[in-house]
Design an enzyme around this catalytic site. Structure first.
Site, short mmCIF file in Angstrom:
data_model
loop_
_atom_site.label_atom_id
_atom_site.label_comp_id
_atom_site.label_asym_id
_atom_site.label_seq_id
_atom_site.Cartn_x
_atom_site.Cartn_y
_atom_site.Cartn_z
N PRO A 2 0.83 -1.22 0.00
CA PRO A 2 0.00 0.00 0.00
C PRO A 2 0.86 1.26 0.00
O PRO A 2 1.79 1.38 0.79
CB PRO A 2 -0.79 -0.10 1.31
CG PRO A 2 -0.49 -1.42 1.89
CD PRO A 2 0.73 -1.96 1.24
N GLU A 3 0.56 2.14 -0.91
CA GLU A 3 1.16 3.46 -0.90
C GLU A 3 0.04 4.43 -0.53
O GLU A 3 -1.08 4.03 -0.24
CB GLU A 3 1.75 3.78 -2.28
CG GLU A 3 3.04 3.00 -2.55
CD GLU A 3 4.23 3.95 -2.72
OE1 GLU A 3 4.14 5.10 -2.23
OE2 GLU A 3 5.22 3.54 -3.33
N LYS A 60 0.74 8.12 5.01
CA LYS A 60 0.24 6.75 5.00
C LYS A 60 -0.40 6.34 6.32
O LYS A 60 -0.68 5.18 6.56
CB LYS A 60 1.39 5.80 4.64
CG LYS A 60 1.81 5.99 3.18
CD LYS A 60 2.82 4.96 2.74
CE LYS A 60 4.21 5.54 2.79
NZ LYS A 60 5.21 4.62 2.22
N ARG A 124 1.45 -9.96 6.50
CA ARG A 124 2.86 -9.84 6.91
C ARG A 124 3.04 -9.22 8.29
O ARG A 124 4.14 -9.17 8.79
CB ARG A 124 3.63 -9.06 5.85
CG ARG A 124 3.71 -9.85 4.55
CD ARG A 124 4.49 -9.13 3.49
NE ARG A 124 5.89 -8.92 3.86
CZ ARG A 124 6.76 -8.26 3.12
NH1 ARG A 124 6.38 -7.74 1.98
NH2 ARG A 124 8.01 -8.10 3.52
N ARG A 252 16.97 2.36 -0.98
CA ARG A 252 15.88 1.62 -1.63
C ARG A 252 16.20 1.33 -3.10
O ARG A 252 16.88 2.11 -3.76
CB ARG A 252 14.57 2.44 -1.56
CG ARG A 252 14.13 2.79 -0.16
CD ARG A 252 13.80 1.56 0.68
NE ARG A 252 12.71 0.78 0.11
CZ ARG A 252 11.43 1.02 0.35
NH1 ARG A 252 11.06 2.03 1.13
NH2 ARG A 252 10.50 0.28 -0.21
#
Ligand code: ZN
Length: 262
Positions: A2-3, A60, A124, A252
């Protein structure tokens, strides 16, 4: 994963379906999922009998208000979390391939007195729930940043421009995929030292943040970017056909075009 676009869909689902329903029971089976010292007993006692009255978002982080003198419920979706209201999930199922309807993955939930429910389902287990989160540790939301603000954060930093855009305390909400898409659209190399950007570059970055959120939001989520579709070995730039470069920037995995991103 999810962003901000998926988090916004989850917020909208809560706003549309979960407000103004009395919380009958709180489902908090996983102590590890509760953060900042929160216990199952404390969250039960804080929320039972209340109603959710507004669903906000900063970056977020989903912030759900629970009325006068009630706590703010903070929901973090982590890497795989999904909000489910009355059995219905927000967002495009394609990006949640691992997130099937398995009740063991309901790490937190509210059962409403009317028989419905809100669950945070997270295979997760990297999401989290907290009460009264510190909203000010986050910068302004990515949907609301202006050119003067973007200019002010970029000109003050010697970090790579991508690392600055991903720093949630400066701009809340841009994750790895969206930052790569933004910089690809802006034609700016993710590894450029932020304070060396010309004002023209900064303008394109600022505009690309707005365009990326709007366009990908309309297409259905953070996986729908033009560059995002090319995140694999041997891929080429969708704009000019140059072979894409894969590097680590700001810790990243980063894809960029060596031809038009300078
Ligand atoms: Zn290119």
């Amino acid at each position: 994963m999810p962003e901000i676009l998926e988090v916004e869909s989850a917020r909208q689902l809560i706003e549309a379906r979960a407000l103004h329903r009395t919380i009958g029971r709180v489902h908090a089976p996983d102590a590890w999922f509760l953060k900042r010292g929160l216990t199952a007993r404390a969250v039960r006692s804080a929320l039972t009998g209340r109603e959710l009255v507004a669903a906000r978002r900063r970056g977020k982080l989903i912030l759900v208000d629970t009325g006068a003198n009630g706590p703010v419920l903070g929901l973090h979706l982590g890497m795989s979390g999904r909000v489910i209201v009355d059995g219905e999930a927000a967002g495009d199922p394609l990006i949640y391939a691992s997130n099937r309807a398995v009740s063991a993955w309901h790490r937190f939930g509210l059962r409403f007195a009317d028989g419905g429910s809100l669950y945070l389902r997270d295979p997760r287990r990297l999401g989290a729930v907290e009460l009264d989160p510190d909203e000010d540790r986050l910068g302004p939301d990515a949907y609301s940043v202006t050119l003067p603000y973007v200019r002010s954060v970029l000109t003050r930093s010697r970090a790579p421009v991508k690392a600055v855009l991903m720093d949630q305390s400066r701009i809340a909400g841009l994750g790895n995929l969206l930052c790569d898409e933004v910089l690809w659209r802006a034609g700016v190399d993710p590894a450029r030292v932020a304070c060396t950007l010309a004002d023209d570059d900064t303008r394109r970055v600022s505009r690309a943040i707005r365009d990326t959120l709007r366009i990908l939001g309309r297409r259905g989520g953070s996986h729908t970017g033009d560059l995002t579709a090319q995140r694999e070995p041997g891929a080429h730039c969708p704009r000019d056909g140059a072979p894409l470069v894969r590097r680590t920037v700001g810790g990243r995995t980063t894809f960029s075009c060596p031809l038009h991103q300078r």
